[in-house]
Design a protein around this motif. Structure first.
Motif, PDB file in Angstrom:
ATOM      1  N   LYS A   7      96.276  94.091 -32.383  1.00  0.00           N
ATOM      2  CA  LYS A   7      95.418  92.914 -32.261  1.00  0.00           C
ATOM      3  C   LYS A   7      96.281  91.757 -31.761  1.00  0.00           C
ATOM      4  O   LYS A   7      97.282  91.421 -32.392  1.00  0.00           O
ATOM      5  CB  LYS A   7      94.805  92.521 -33.617  1.00  0.00           C
ATOM      6  N   VAL A  59      93.489  86.807 -31.805  1.00  0.00           N
ATOM      7  CA  VAL A  59      92.393  87.558 -32.430  1.00  0.00           C
ATOM      8  C   VAL A  59      92.674  87.729 -33.922  1.00  0.00           C
ATOM      9  O   VAL A  59      91.785  87.547 -34.755  1.00  0.00           O
ATOM     10  CB  VAL A  59      92.210  88.930 -31.738  1.00  0.00           C
ATOM     11  N   LEU A  66      86.260  94.310 -33.932  1.00  0.00           N
ATOM     12  CA  LEU A  66      85.972  93.830 -32.580  1.00  0.00           C
ATOM     13  C   LEU A  66      84.625  93.104 -32.558  1.00  0.00           C
ATOM     14  O   LEU A  66      84.491  92.053 -31.926  1.00  0.00           O
ATOM     15  CB  LEU A  66      85.970  94.995 -31.594  1.00  0.00           C
ATOM     16  N   CYS A 107      84.716  89.580 -33.573  1.00  0.00           N
ATOM     17  CA  CYS A 107      85.358  88.678 -32.605  1.00  0.00           C
ATOM     18  C   CYS A 107      84.403  88.205 -31.514  1.00  0.00           C
ATOM     19  O   CYS A 107      84.819  87.494 -30.601  1.00  0.00           O
ATOM     20  CB  CYS A 107      86.543  89.378 -31.952  1.00  0.00           C
ATOM     21  N   LEU A 139      84.488  84.757 -29.901  1.00  0.00           N
ATOM     22  CA  LEU A 139      85.576  84.400 -28.986  1.00  0.00           C
ATOM     23  C   LEU A 139      85.163  84.551 -27.526  1.00  0.00           C
ATOM     24  O   LEU A 139      85.916  84.163 -26.637  1.00  0.00           O
ATOM     25  CB  LEU A 139      86.825  85.237 -29.273  1.00  0.00           C
ATOM     26  N   ASP A 140      83.995  85.110 -27.264  1.00  0.00           N
ATOM     27  CA  ASP A 140      83.476  85.180 -25.902  1.00  0.00           C
ATOM     28  C   ASP A 140      82.691  83.921 -25.548  1.00  0.00           C
ATOM     29  O   ASP A 140      82.298  83.740 -24.406  1.00  0.00           O
ATOM     30  CB  ASP A 140      82.571  86.398 -25.723  1.00  0.00           C
ATOM     31  N   GLN A 184      91.951  82.591 -25.922  1.00  0.00           N
ATOM     32  CA  GLN A 184      91.233  83.350 -26.952  1.00  0.00           C
ATOM     33  C   GLN A 184      90.301  84.370 -26.309  1.00  0.00           C
ATOM     34  O   GLN A 184      90.200  85.504 -26.776  1.00  0.00           O
ATOM     35  CB  GLN A 184      90.428  82.413 -27.845  1.00  0.00           C
ATOM     36  N   ARG A 215      90.614  88.469 -26.740  1.00  0.00           N
ATOM     37  CA  ARG A 215      89.510  89.311 -27.195  1.00  0.00           C
ATOM     38  C   ARG A 215      89.251  90.445 -26.207  1.00  0.00           C
ATOM     39  O   ARG A 215      89.025  91.591 -26.585  1.00  0.00           O
ATOM     40  CB  ARG A 215      88.242  88.492 -27.401  1.00  0.00           C
ATOM     41  N   CYS A 245      91.874  93.053 -26.668  1.00  0.00           N
ATOM     42  CA  CYS A 245      91.579  93.810 -27.884  1.00  0.00           C
ATOM     43  C   CYS A 245      90.473  94.834 -27.607  1.00  0.00           C
ATOM     44  O   CYS A 245      90.570  95.989 -28.024  1.00  0.00           O
ATOM     45  CB  CYS A 245      91.175  92.845 -28.995  1.00  0.00           C
ATOM     46  N   GLU A 246      89.443  94.413 -26.899  1.00  0.00           N
ATOM     47  CA  GLU A 246      88.345  95.325 -26.567  1.00  0.00           C
ATOM     48  C   GLU A 246      88.842  96.494 -25.717  1.00  0.00           C
ATOM     49  O   GLU A 246      88.472  97.648 -25.960  1.00  0.00           O
ATOM     50  CB  GLU A 246      87.244  94.571 -25.826  1.00  0.00           C
TER      51      GLU A 246
END
Length: 95
Positions: free
Chosen positions: A12, A16, A60, A63, A66-67, A75, A79, A82-83
């Motif tokens: 991560k 995140v 996920l 999170c 964070l979009d 950020q 994210r 991480c995805e």
């Protein structure tokens, strides 16, 4: 050497991980974060979290904010990284 986070342990990004630490999590999600190992990366860090793919998916999902437009670009990028790592883990699990 496999890329970071693709060997059954999606790392991560620090941005995140910081967001998740402040979020309301289920006990299994909180336990996974608490057992994570912090690894310094240049100016930042990553959190190595060893848990099931289902818990990674739940984290996920947490999170998603964070979009949003209020999040700073770093950020949003963290994210997305991480995805990508979680999706790579899922693809490896299907093979």
């Amino acid at each position: 050497m496999p890329p970071p986070g693709t060997a059954g342990r999606p790392d991560k990004p620090g941005k995140v991980a910081n967001f998740l630490r402040r979020a309301e999590l289920s006990p299994d999600e909180r336990a996974a974060l608490d057992k994570g190992v912090t690894v310094r990366r240049g100016q930042g860090y990553t959190l190595r979290v060893s848990t099931t793919p289902a818990v990674h998916r739940q984290l996920l999902g947490r999170c998603e904010p964070l979009d949003g437009t209020w999040a700073i670009p770093a950020q949003r990028k963290a994210r997305r990284e991480c995805e990508n790592r979680v999706n790579a883990l899922a693809a490896d699990a299907e093979r």
